[in-house]
Scaffold this motif. Structure first.
Motif, PDB file in Angstrom:
ATOM      1  N   GLN A  77      19.382  15.353 -14.967  1.00  0.00           N
ATOM      2  CA  GLN A  77      19.914  14.493 -13.912  1.00  0.00           C
ATOM      3  C   GLN A  77      20.341  13.134 -14.448  1.00  0.00           C
ATOM      4  OE1 GLN A  77      17.110  14.299 -10.633  1.00  0.00           O
ATOM      5  NE2 GLN A  77      16.651  16.485 -10.755  1.00  0.00           N
ATOM      6  N   SER A  78      20.215  12.922 -15.741  1.00  0.00           N
ATOM      7  CA  SER A  78      20.528  11.612 -16.353  1.00  0.00           C
ATOM      8  C   SER A  78      19.856  10.492 -15.571  1.00  0.00           C
ATOM      9  CB  SER A  78      22.043  11.381 -16.408  1.00  0.00           C
ATOM     10  OG  SER A  78      22.669  12.343 -17.215  1.00  0.00           O
ATOM     11  N   SER A  79      18.575  10.705 -15.306  1.00  0.00           N
ATOM     12  CA  SER A  79      17.860   9.721 -14.494  1.00  0.00           C
ATOM     13  C   SER A  79      16.575   9.255 -15.177  1.00  0.00           C
ATOM     14  CB  SER A  79      17.528  10.297 -13.119  1.00  0.00           C
ATOM     15  OG  SER A  79      16.563  11.337 -13.227  1.00  0.00           O
ATOM     16  N   PHE A  80      16.145   8.094 -14.777  1.00  0.00           N
ATOM     17  CA  PHE A  80      14.896   7.508 -15.295  1.00  0.00           C
ATOM     18  C   PHE A  80      14.322   6.679 -14.152  1.00  0.00           C
ATOM     19  CE2 PHE A  80      11.897   6.627 -18.425  1.00  0.00           C
ATOM     20  CZ  PHE A  80      11.739   5.276 -18.672  1.00  0.00           C
ATOM     21  N   ASN A  81      13.754   7.339 -13.167  1.00  0.00           N
ATOM     22  CA  ASN A  81      13.279   6.672 -11.966  1.00  0.00           C
ATOM     23  C   ASN A  81      11.888   6.076 -12.155  1.00  0.00           C
ATOM     24  OD1 ASN A  81      15.662   7.533 -10.842  1.00  0.00           O
ATOM     25  ND2 ASN A  81      14.722   9.097  -9.551  1.00  0.00           N
ATOM     26  N   LEU A  82      11.702   4.930 -11.568  1.00  0.00           N
ATOM     27  CA  LEU A  82      10.443   4.185 -11.667  1.00  0.00           C
ATOM     28  C   LEU A  82       9.628   4.408 -10.404  1.00  0.00           C
ATOM     29  CD1 LEU A  82       8.899   1.940 -13.364  1.00  0.00           C
ATOM     30  CD2 LEU A  82      10.016   0.310 -11.824  1.00  0.00           C
ATOM     31  N   ARG A  83       8.318   4.582 -10.568  1.00  0.00           N
ATOM     32  CA  ARG A  83       7.459   4.850  -9.395  1.00  0.00           C
ATOM     33  C   ARG A  83       6.168   4.055  -9.484  1.00  0.00           C
ATOM     34  NH1 ARG A  83       8.911  10.640 -10.422  1.00  0.00           N
ATOM     35  NH2 ARG A  83       6.918  10.845 -11.531  1.00  0.00           N
ATOM     36  N   LYS A  84       5.627   3.772  -8.312  1.00  0.00           N
ATOM     37  CA  LYS A  84       4.283   3.210  -8.224  1.00  0.00           C
ATOM     38  C   LYS A  84       3.643   3.777  -6.964  1.00  0.00           C
ATOM     39  CE  LYS A  84       1.500  -0.924  -8.586  1.00  0.00           C
ATOM     40  NZ  LYS A  84       1.452  -2.392  -8.867  1.00  0.00           N
ATOM     41  N   PRO A  85       2.445   4.323  -7.067  1.00  0.00           N
ATOM     42  CA  PRO A  85       1.829   4.999  -5.922  1.00  0.00           C
ATOM     43  C   PRO A  85       1.492   4.075  -4.764  1.00  0.00           C
ATOM     44  CG  PRO A  85       0.756   5.614  -7.988  1.00  0.00           C
ATOM     45  CD  PRO A  85       1.637   4.443  -8.288  1.00  0.00           C
ATOM     46  N   SER A  86       1.093   2.852  -5.067  1.00  0.00           N
ATOM     47  CA  SER A  86       0.642   1.934  -4.023  1.00  0.00           C
ATOM     48  C   SER A  86       1.019   0.518  -4.428  1.00  0.00           C
ATOM     49  CB  SER A  86      -0.879   2.051  -3.843  1.00  0.00           C
ATOM     50  OG  SER A  86      -1.347   1.127  -2.876  1.00  0.00           O
ATOM     51  N   VAL A  87       1.962  -0.068  -3.707  1.00  0.00           N
ATOM     52  CA  VAL A  87       2.460  -1.380  -4.120  1.00  0.00           C
ATOM     53  C   VAL A  87       1.566  -2.490  -3.587  1.00  0.00           C
ATOM     54  CG1 VAL A  87       4.815  -0.568  -4.285  1.00  0.00           C
ATOM     55  CG2 VAL A  87       4.034  -1.645  -2.175  1.00  0.00           C
ATOM     56  N   HIS A  88       1.584  -3.579  -4.332  1.00  0.00           N
ATOM     57  CA  HIS A  88       0.835  -4.788  -3.998  1.00  0.00           C
ATOM     58  C   HIS A  88       1.852  -5.874  -3.705  1.00  0.00           C
ATOM     59  CE1 HIS A  88      -1.688  -8.368  -5.044  1.00  0.00           C
ATOM     60  NE2 HIS A  88      -2.607  -7.649  -4.435  1.00  0.00           N
ATOM     61  N   TRP A  89       1.430  -6.891  -2.965  1.00  0.00           N
ATOM     62  CA  TRP A  89       2.385  -7.962  -2.630  1.00  0.00           C
ATOM     63  C   TRP A  89       2.972  -8.595  -3.898  1.00  0.00           C
ATOM     64  CZ3 TRP A  89       1.547 -12.708  -4.655  1.00  0.00           C
ATOM     65  CH2 TRP A  89       0.240 -13.013  -5.069  1.00  0.00           C
ATOM     66  N   GLY A 119       0.791  -1.224   0.000  1.00  0.00           N
ATOM     67  CA  GLY A 119       0.000   0.000   0.000  1.00  0.00           C
ATOM     68  C   GLY A 119       0.821   1.270   0.000  1.00  0.00           C
ATOM     69  N   ALA A 120       2.084   1.170   0.334  1.00  0.00           N
ATOM     70  CA  ALA A 120       2.967   2.336   0.331  1.00  0.00           C
ATOM     71  C   ALA A 120       3.454   2.607  -1.086  1.00  0.00           C
ATOM     72  CB  ALA A 120       4.141   2.112   1.275  1.00  0.00           C
ATOM     73  N   SER A 121       4.024   3.800  -1.259  1.00  0.00           N
ATOM     74  CA  SER A 121       4.566   4.153  -2.567  1.00  0.00           C
ATOM     75  C   SER A 121       5.974   3.588  -2.724  1.00  0.00           C
ATOM     76  CB  SER A 121       4.588   5.671  -2.734  1.00  0.00           C
ATOM     77  OG  SER A 121       5.460   6.250  -1.784  1.00  0.00           O
ATOM     78  N   LEU A 122       6.368   3.471  -3.987  1.00  0.00           N
ATOM     79  CA  LEU A 122       7.671   2.890  -4.315  1.00  0.00           C
ATOM     80  C   LEU A 122       8.362   3.771  -5.343  1.00  0.00           C
ATOM     81  CD1 LEU A 122       9.679   0.429  -4.267  1.00  0.00           C
ATOM     82  CD2 LEU A 122       8.332  -0.493  -6.182  1.00  0.00           C
ATOM     83  N   GLU A 123       9.642   4.009  -5.150  1.00  0.00           N
ATOM     84  CA  GLU A 123      10.435   4.679  -6.170  1.00  0.00           C
ATOM     85  C   GLU A 123      11.773   3.977  -6.287  1.00  0.00           C
ATOM     86  OE1 GLU A 123      11.055   8.908  -5.814  1.00  0.00           O
ATOM     87  OE2 GLU A 123      11.902   9.035  -7.823  1.00  0.00           O
ATOM     88  N   LEU A 124      12.109   3.578  -7.503  1.00  0.00           N
ATOM     89  CA  LEU A 124      13.379   2.930  -7.792  1.00  0.00           C
ATOM     90  C   LEU A 124      14.206   3.867  -8.658  1.00  0.00           C
ATOM     91  CD1 LEU A 124      12.164  -0.687  -8.616  1.00  0.00           C
ATOM     92  CD2 LEU A 124      12.752   0.309  -6.406  1.00  0.00           C
ATOM     93  N   ARG A 125      15.445   4.029  -8.272  1.00  0.00           N
ATOM     94  CA  ARG A 125      16.308   4.981  -8.961  1.00  0.00           C
ATOM     95  C   ARG A 125      17.132   4.327 -10.066  1.00  0.00           C
ATOM     96  NH1 ARG A 125      19.908   7.709  -4.596  1.00  0.00           N
ATOM     97  NH2 ARG A 125      19.850   5.616  -3.655  1.00  0.00           N
ATOM     98  N   CYS A 126      17.345   5.096 -11.117  1.00  0.00           N
ATOM     99  CA  CYS A 126      18.155   4.653 -12.236  1.00  0.00           C
ATOM    100  C   CYS A 126      18.885   5.862 -12.795  1.00  0.00           C
ATOM    101  CB  CYS A 126      17.298   4.016 -13.325  1.00  0.00           C
ATOM    102  SG  CYS A 126      18.193   3.638 -14.856  1.00  0.00           S
ATOM    103  N   ASN A 127      20.197   5.773 -12.886  1.00  0.00           N
ATOM    104  CA  ASN A 127      21.006   6.814 -13.519  1.00  0.00           C
ATOM    105  C   ASN A 127      21.768   6.196 -14.677  1.00  0.00           C
ATOM    106  OD1 ASN A 127      21.081   7.673 -10.312  1.00  0.00           O
ATOM    107  ND2 ASN A 127      20.797   9.372 -11.733  1.00  0.00           N
ATOM    108  N   TYR A 128      21.860   6.910 -15.767  1.00  0.00           N
ATOM    109  CA  TYR A 128      22.525   6.375 -16.943  1.00  0.00           C
ATOM    110  C   TYR A 128      23.636   7.314 -17.370  1.00  0.00           C
ATOM    111  CZ  TYR A 128      20.013   9.866 -19.594  1.00  0.00           C
ATOM    112  OH  TYR A 128      19.546  11.065 -20.067  1.00  0.00           O
TER     113      TYR A 128
END
Lengths: 113, 112
Positions: free
Chosen positions: A71-83, A16-25
């Motif tokens: 920022q040479s970034s491409f971060n991935l997000r999801k507002p509410s994670v599921h199991w 149910g929490a948000s998720l952000e994964l970082r990516c720099n290229y």
């Protein structure tokens, strides 16, 4: 040569929490950017991709990513994670004149109840 | 799902023996790739192919060779397997003018 860095090896998030994964290229021009997900024992599935245009990209499973050239970034997000989002996530970059992709080392996401 | 299959899915082999992994696609895609996946390294490109009899080396090609005699098949051969080649191997395909891969399910290779 292009390269990809995923700074977080492992992230734990509550359901149910948000998720952000970082990516720099690292790449001299505007690259093609991708996020893939790999469930345990499975192959890799494409979540989303960016080639050009709108810098906020929508993908499958409720994920989105934002391209930030400065920022040479491409971060991935999801507002509410599921199991079911527990998996390993890979960012990948490819040059616009070639089709070979370079992958980051991956980020493992654990979802706790 | 895209038609891409890898065989075998699992293999255990002894050091020094030759091993061939097969990637078969039914999509008629021009581009095919072999990657290996190791913890902490993500996926690293071994070899790739841009068409029949058109192959080239990737970043970790030492100890590996490939062949592509038909559009649909891309073979990866370990000439003399070593323990450092224990890994999960993925084949991927992509279309002309459409970057982005479709992956096979992988082959888990253990060299003992």
């Amino acid at each position: 040569a292009q390269s990809v860095t995923q700074p977080d090896i492992h992230i734990t998030v509550s359901e149910g929490a948000s998720l952000e994964l970082r990516c720099n290229y690292s790449y001299g021009a505007t690259p093609y950017l991708f996020w893939y997900v790999q469930s345990p024992g499975q192959g890799l599935q494409l979540l989303l991709k960016y080639f050009s245009g709108d810098t906020l990209v929508q993908g499958i499973k409720g994920f989105e990513a934002e391209f930030k050239r400065s920022q040479s970034s491409f971060n991935l997000r999801k507002p509410s994670v599921h199991w079911s989002d527990a998996a390993e996530y890979f960012c990948a970059v490819g040059p616009s004149n070639d089709y070979k992709l370079s992958f980051g080392a991956g980020t493992t996401v654990t979802v706790r109840a | 799902d895209a038609g891409i299959t890898q065989s075998p899915r699992h293999k255990v082999t002894e050091t020094g023996t030759p091993v061939t992994l097969r990637c078969h696609q039914t999509e008629n895609h021009r581009y095919m790739y072999w990657y290996r996946q190791d913890p902490g390294h993500g996926l690293r490109l071994i070899h790739y192919s841009y068409g029949v009899k058109d192959t080239d080396k990737g970043e970790v090609s030492d100890g590996y060779s490939v062949s592509r005699s038909k559009t649909e098949d891309f073979l990866l051969t370990l000439e003399s397997a070593t323990s450092s080649q224990t890994s999960v191997y993925f084949c991927a395909i992509s279309e002309d003018r459409e970057p982005g891969y479709t992956f096979g399910s992988g082959t888990r290779l253990t060299v003992v």
